[in-house]
Design a protein around this motif. Structure first.
Motif, PDB file in Angstrom:
ATOM      1  N   ALA A  79       0.826  -1.209   0.000  1.00 52.30           N
ATOM      2  CA  ALA A  79       0.000   0.000   0.000  1.00 52.30           C
ATOM      3  C   ALA A  79       0.860   1.259   0.000  1.00 52.30           C
ATOM      4  O   ALA A  79       0.549   2.234  -0.696  1.00 52.30           O
ATOM      5  CB  ALA A  79      -0.927   0.000   1.213  1.00 52.30           C
ATOM      6  N   GLU A  80       1.963   1.248   0.759  1.00 50.20           N
ATOM      7  CA  GLU A  80       2.854   2.406   0.782  1.00 50.20           C
ATOM      8  C   GLU A  80       3.505   2.620  -0.579  1.00 50.20           C
ATOM      9  O   GLU A  80       3.648   3.756  -1.035  1.00 50.20           O
ATOM     10  CB  GLU A  80       3.920   2.233   1.866  1.00 50.20           C
ATOM     11  CG  GLU A  80       3.368   2.383   3.270  1.00 50.20           C
ATOM     12  CD  GLU A  80       4.378   2.048   4.351  1.00 50.20           C
ATOM     13  OE1 GLU A  80       5.434   1.438   4.033  1.00 50.20           O
ATOM     14  OE2 GLU A  80       4.110   2.378   5.515  1.00 50.20           O
ATOM     15  N   GLU A  81       3.894   1.546  -1.244  1.00 49.36           N
ATOM     16  CA  GLU A  81       4.480   1.650  -2.579  1.00 49.36           C
ATOM     17  C   GLU A  81       3.449   2.204  -3.568  1.00 49.36           C
ATOM     18  O   GLU A  81       3.769   3.063  -4.397  1.00 49.36           O
ATOM     19  CB  GLU A  81       4.997   0.292  -3.055  1.00 49.36           C
ATOM     20  CG  GLU A  81       5.572   0.306  -4.456  1.00 49.36           C
ATOM     21  CD  GLU A  81       6.799   1.182  -4.615  1.00 49.36           C
ATOM     22  OE1 GLU A  81       7.067   1.597  -5.760  1.00 49.36           O
ATOM     23  OE2 GLU A  81       7.499   1.465  -3.628  1.00 49.36           O
ATOM     24  N   ALA A  82       2.218   1.729  -3.447  1.00 48.84           N
ATOM     25  CA  ALA A  82       1.157   2.240  -4.324  1.00 48.84           C
ATOM     26  C   ALA A  82       0.912   3.722  -4.074  1.00 48.84           C
ATOM     27  O   ALA A  82       0.691   4.494  -5.023  1.00 48.84           O
ATOM     28  CB  ALA A  82      -0.134   1.442  -4.107  1.00 48.84           C
ATOM     29  N   GLU A  87       1.523   9.326  -5.878  1.00 41.14           N
ATOM     30  CA  GLU A  87       2.056  10.685  -5.721  1.00 41.14           C
ATOM     31  C   GLU A  87       2.953  11.055  -6.902  1.00 41.14           C
ATOM     32  O   GLU A  87       2.905  12.174  -7.407  1.00 41.14           O
ATOM     33  CB  GLU A  87       2.823  10.795  -4.405  1.00 41.14           C
ATOM     34  CG  GLU A  87       1.919  10.777  -3.184  1.00 41.14           C
ATOM     35  CD  GLU A  87       2.685  10.706  -1.875  1.00 41.14           C
ATOM     36  OE1 GLU A  87       3.942  10.639  -1.906  1.00 41.14           O
ATOM     37  OE2 GLU A  87       2.024  10.705  -0.825  1.00 41.14           O
ATOM     38  N   GLU A  88       3.761  10.101  -7.344  1.00 39.05           N
ATOM     39  CA  GLU A  88       4.633  10.342  -8.493  1.00 39.05           C
ATOM     40  C   GLU A  88       3.801  10.577  -9.756  1.00 39.05           C
ATOM     41  O   GLU A  88       4.091  11.476 -10.546  1.00 39.05           O
ATOM     42  CB  GLU A  88       5.569   9.149  -8.690  1.00 39.05           C
ATOM     43  CG  GLU A  88       6.584   9.351  -9.775  1.00 39.05           C
ATOM     44  CD  GLU A  88       7.529   8.165  -9.908  1.00 39.05           C
ATOM     45  OE1 GLU A  88       7.699   7.699 -11.053  1.00 39.05           O
ATOM     46  OE2 GLU A  88       8.090   7.730  -8.896  1.00 39.05           O
ATOM     47  N   ALA A  89       2.756   9.781  -9.928  1.00 42.27           N
ATOM     48  CA  ALA A  89       1.884   9.950 -11.097  1.00 42.27           C
ATOM     49  C   ALA A  89       1.179  11.297 -11.052  1.00 42.27           C
ATOM     50  O   ALA A  89       1.010  11.958 -12.092  1.00 42.27           O
ATOM     51  CB  ALA A  89       0.863   8.818 -11.154  1.00 42.27           C
ATOM     52  N   GLU A  90       0.786  11.729  -9.861  1.00 41.15           N
ATOM     53  CA  GLU A  90       0.142  13.035  -9.733  1.00 41.15           C
ATOM     54  C   GLU A  90       1.112  14.154 -10.099  1.00 41.15           C
ATOM     55  O   GLU A  90       0.757  15.094 -10.816  1.00 41.15           O
ATOM     56  CB  GLU A  90      -0.371  13.229  -8.306  1.00 41.15           C
ATOM     57  CG  GLU A  90      -1.149  14.517  -8.117  1.00 41.15           C
ATOM     58  CD  GLU A  90      -1.704  14.670  -6.712  1.00 41.15           C
ATOM     59  OE1 GLU A  90      -2.399  15.677  -6.491  1.00 41.15           O
ATOM     60  OE2 GLU A  90      -1.470  13.815  -5.854  1.00 41.15           O
ATOM     61  N   ALA A  91       2.354  14.032  -9.633  1.00 38.08           N
ATOM     62  CA  ALA A  91       3.367  15.034  -9.979  1.00 38.08           C
ATOM     63  C   ALA A  91       3.624  15.032 -11.485  1.00 38.08           C
ATOM     64  O   ALA A  91       3.741  16.094 -12.107  1.00 38.08           O
ATOM     65  CB  ALA A  91       4.659  14.760  -9.213  1.00 38.08           C
ATOM     66  N   ASP A  92       3.692  13.840 -12.086  1.00 43.29           N
ATOM     67  CA  ASP A  92       3.870  13.739 -13.537  1.00 43.29           C
ATOM     68  C   ASP A  92       2.707  14.389 -14.275  1.00 43.29           C
ATOM     69  O   ASP A  92       2.901  15.062 -15.286  1.00 43.29           O
ATOM     70  CB  ASP A  92       3.998  12.279 -13.972  1.00 43.29           C
ATOM     71  CG  ASP A  92       5.312  11.640 -13.555  1.00 43.29           C
ATOM     72  OD1 ASP A  92       6.223  12.382 -13.114  1.00 43.29           O
ATOM     73  OD2 ASP A  92       5.423  10.405 -13.655  1.00 43.29           O
ATOM     74  N   ALA A  93       1.511  14.178 -13.766  1.00 44.65           N
ATOM     75  CA  ALA A  93       0.326  14.763 -14.406  1.00 44.65           C
ATOM     76  C   ALA A  93       0.368  16.292 -14.331  1.00 44.65           C
ATOM     77  O   ALA A  93       0.000  16.977 -15.290  1.00 44.65           O
ATOM     78  CB  ALA A  93      -0.938  14.230 -13.754  1.00 44.65           C
ATOM     79  N   GLU A  94       0.822  16.811 -13.205  1.00 45.86           N
ATOM     80  CA  GLU A  94       0.938  18.268 -13.072  1.00 45.86           C
ATOM     81  C   GLU A  94       1.958  18.825 -14.062  1.00 45.86           C
ATOM     82  O   GLU A  94       1.735  19.865 -14.683  1.00 45.86           O
ATOM     83  CB  GLU A  94       1.301  18.637 -11.640  1.00 45.86           C
ATOM     84  CG  GLU A  94       0.163  18.409 -10.660  1.00 45.86           C
ATOM     85  CD  GLU A  94       0.578  18.621  -9.211  1.00 45.86           C
ATOM     86  OE1 GLU A  94       1.756  19.005  -8.970  1.00 45.86           O
ATOM     87  OE2 GLU A  94      -0.259  18.409  -8.331  1.00 45.86           O
ATOM     88  N   VAL A  95       3.081  18.131 -14.206  1.00 43.43           N
ATOM     89  CA  VAL A  95       4.100  18.556 -15.171  1.00 43.43           C
ATOM     90  C   VAL A  95       3.534  18.497 -16.587  1.00 43.43           C
ATOM     91  O   VAL A  95       3.717  19.418 -17.388  1.00 43.43           O
ATOM     92  CB  VAL A  95       5.369  17.683 -15.045  1.00 43.43           C
ATOM     93  CG1 VAL A  95       6.312  17.913 -16.206  1.00 43.43           C
ATOM     94  CG2 VAL A  95       6.059  17.942 -13.722  1.00 43.43           C
TER      95      VAL A  95
END
Length: 119
Positions: A79-82, A87-95
Protein backbone atom coordinates in the motif's frame (compact mmCIF):
# COMPACT_ATOMS: atom_id res chain seq x y z
CA UNK A 1 14.19 12.05 -11.98
CA UNK A 2 13.89 13.54 -15.46
CA UNK A 3 10.91 12.53 -17.56
CA UNK A 4 10.65 12.67 -21.37
CA UNK A 5 7.26 13.40 -22.91
CA UNK A 6 5.99 13.33 -26.42
CA UNK A 7 2.72 14.51 -27.86
CA UNK A 8 0.59 11.60 -29.00
CA UNK A 9 -0.58 11.60 -32.63
CA UNK A 10 -4.09 12.96 -33.16
CA UNK A 11 -6.73 10.30 -32.89
CA UNK A 12 -10.25 10.49 -34.24
CA UNK A 13 -11.43 8.05 -31.56
CA UNK A 14 -10.92 9.80 -28.21
CA UNK A 15 -11.95 6.68 -26.28
CA UNK A 16 -8.99 4.71 -27.58
CA UNK A 17 -6.46 7.41 -26.73
CA UNK A 18 -7.78 9.64 -23.94
CA UNK A 19 -4.33 10.90 -22.97
CA UNK A 20 -2.63 13.43 -25.21
CA UNK A 21 0.69 13.25 -23.38
CA UNK A 22 2.45 9.93 -23.05
CA UNK A 23 5.57 9.31 -21.07
CA UNK A 24 8.31 7.67 -23.09
CA UNK A 25 9.91 4.46 -21.93
CA UNK A 26 7.43 3.70 -19.19
CA UNK A 27 4.48 1.39 -19.19
CA UNK A 28 1.26 2.74 -17.76
CA UNK A 29 -0.16 0.70 -14.94
CA UNK A 30 -3.86 0.09 -14.96
CA UNK A 31 -5.59 1.58 -11.93
CA UNK A 32 -8.03 -1.30 -11.99
CA UNK A 33 -7.57 -4.17 -9.58
CA UNK A 34 -7.82 -7.64 -11.03
CA UNK A 35 -10.53 -9.66 -9.36
CA UNK A 36 -8.09 -12.58 -9.22
CA UNK A 37 -5.88 -10.54 -6.85
CA UNK A 38 -8.67 -10.21 -4.28
CA UNK A 39 -9.06 -13.22 -2.04
CA UNK A 40 -12.50 -13.10 -0.44
CA UNK A 41 -13.12 -16.14 1.76
CA UNK A 42 -16.46 -17.91 1.67
CA UNK A 43 -18.59 -18.47 4.75
CA UNK A 44 -17.52 -22.12 4.81
CA UNK A 45 -13.84 -21.11 4.76
CA UNK A 46 -14.39 -18.64 7.59
CA UNK A 47 -16.24 -21.26 9.65
CA UNK A 48 -13.39 -23.73 9.08
CA UNK A 49 -10.79 -21.15 10.21
CA UNK A 50 -12.83 -20.37 13.33
CA UNK A 51 -13.06 -24.07 14.15
CA UNK A 52 -9.28 -24.39 13.79
CA UNK A 53 -8.74 -21.38 16.07
CA UNK A 54 -10.92 -22.85 18.79
CA UNK A 55 -8.76 -25.98 18.95
CA UNK A 56 -5.36 -24.24 18.73
CA UNK A 57 -2.79 -24.40 21.45
CA UNK A 58 -1.21 -21.19 22.70
CA UNK A 59 1.90 -21.89 20.63
CA UNK A 60 -0.14 -22.48 17.46
CA UNK A 61 -2.10 -19.29 18.11
CA UNK A 62 1.13 -17.33 18.55
CA UNK A 63 2.49 -18.76 15.30
CA UNK A 64 -0.76 -17.90 13.49
CA UNK A 65 -0.68 -14.38 14.94
CA UNK A 66 2.94 -13.94 13.84
CA UNK A 67 2.00 -15.07 10.33
CA UNK A 68 -0.95 -12.64 10.28
CA UNK A 69 1.34 -9.80 11.36
CA UNK A 70 3.81 -10.74 8.63
CA UNK A 71 1.04 -10.71 6.01
CA UNK A 72 -0.29 -7.38 7.31
CA UNK A 73 3.18 -5.82 7.13
CA UNK A 74 3.56 -7.05 3.55
CA UNK A 75 0.17 -5.55 2.67
CA UNK A 76 1.18 -2.26 4.28
CA UNK A 77 4.40 -2.21 2.26
CA UNK A 78 2.43 -2.78 -0.94
CA UNK A 79 0.00 0.00 0.00
CA UNK A 80 2.85 2.41 0.78
CA UNK A 81 4.48 1.65 -2.58
CA UNK A 82 1.16 2.24 -4.32
CA UNK A 83 0.80 5.56 -2.49
CA UNK A 84 4.32 6.59 -3.61
CA UNK A 85 3.50 5.65 -7.19
CA UNK A 86 0.24 7.60 -7.01
CA UNK A 87 2.06 10.68 -5.72
CA UNK A 88 4.63 10.34 -8.49
CA UNK A 89 1.88 9.95 -11.10
CA UNK A 90 0.14 13.04 -9.73
CA UNK A 91 3.37 15.03 -9.98
CA UNK A 92 3.87 13.74 -13.54
CA UNK A 93 0.33 14.76 -14.41
CA UNK A 94 0.94 18.27 -13.07
CA UNK A 95 4.10 18.56 -15.17
CA UNK A 96 2.24 17.27 -18.22
CA UNK A 97 -0.59 19.73 -17.62
CA UNK A 98 1.87 22.63 -17.37
CA UNK A 99 3.56 21.43 -20.56
CA UNK A 100 0.20 21.25 -22.33
CA UNK A 101 -0.73 24.77 -21.21
CA UNK A 102 2.62 26.11 -22.39
CA UNK A 103 2.30 24.28 -25.70
CA UNK A 104 -1.19 25.69 -26.24
CA UNK A 105 0.04 29.22 -25.52
CA UNK A 106 2.89 28.73 -27.98
CA UNK A 107 0.55 27.39 -30.65
CA UNK A 108 -1.92 30.23 -30.17
CA UNK A 109 0.92 32.73 -30.53
CA UNK A 110 2.08 31.14 -33.79
CA UNK A 111 -1.37 30.92 -35.29
CA UNK A 112 -2.35 34.52 -34.56
CA UNK A 113 -3.80 36.11 -37.69
CA UNK A 114 -1.56 38.65 -39.34
CA UNK A 115 -2.86 41.51 -41.36
CA UNK A 116 -1.41 41.68 -44.85
CA UNK A 117 -1.76 44.97 -46.62
CA UNK A 118 -2.51 44.53 -50.26
CA UNK A 119 -1.30 47.12 -52.77
Amino acid sequence: MKRNYKIAPPSSDKRRNPSMLLEEGRQRASPRVDKDDINTPTKAQIDLELAKMMTMTAQEAAAAAAEAVKEAEAAIAVAEEAAREAEEAEADAEVAQAFAVAAMKTLKGRNAPTMVKST
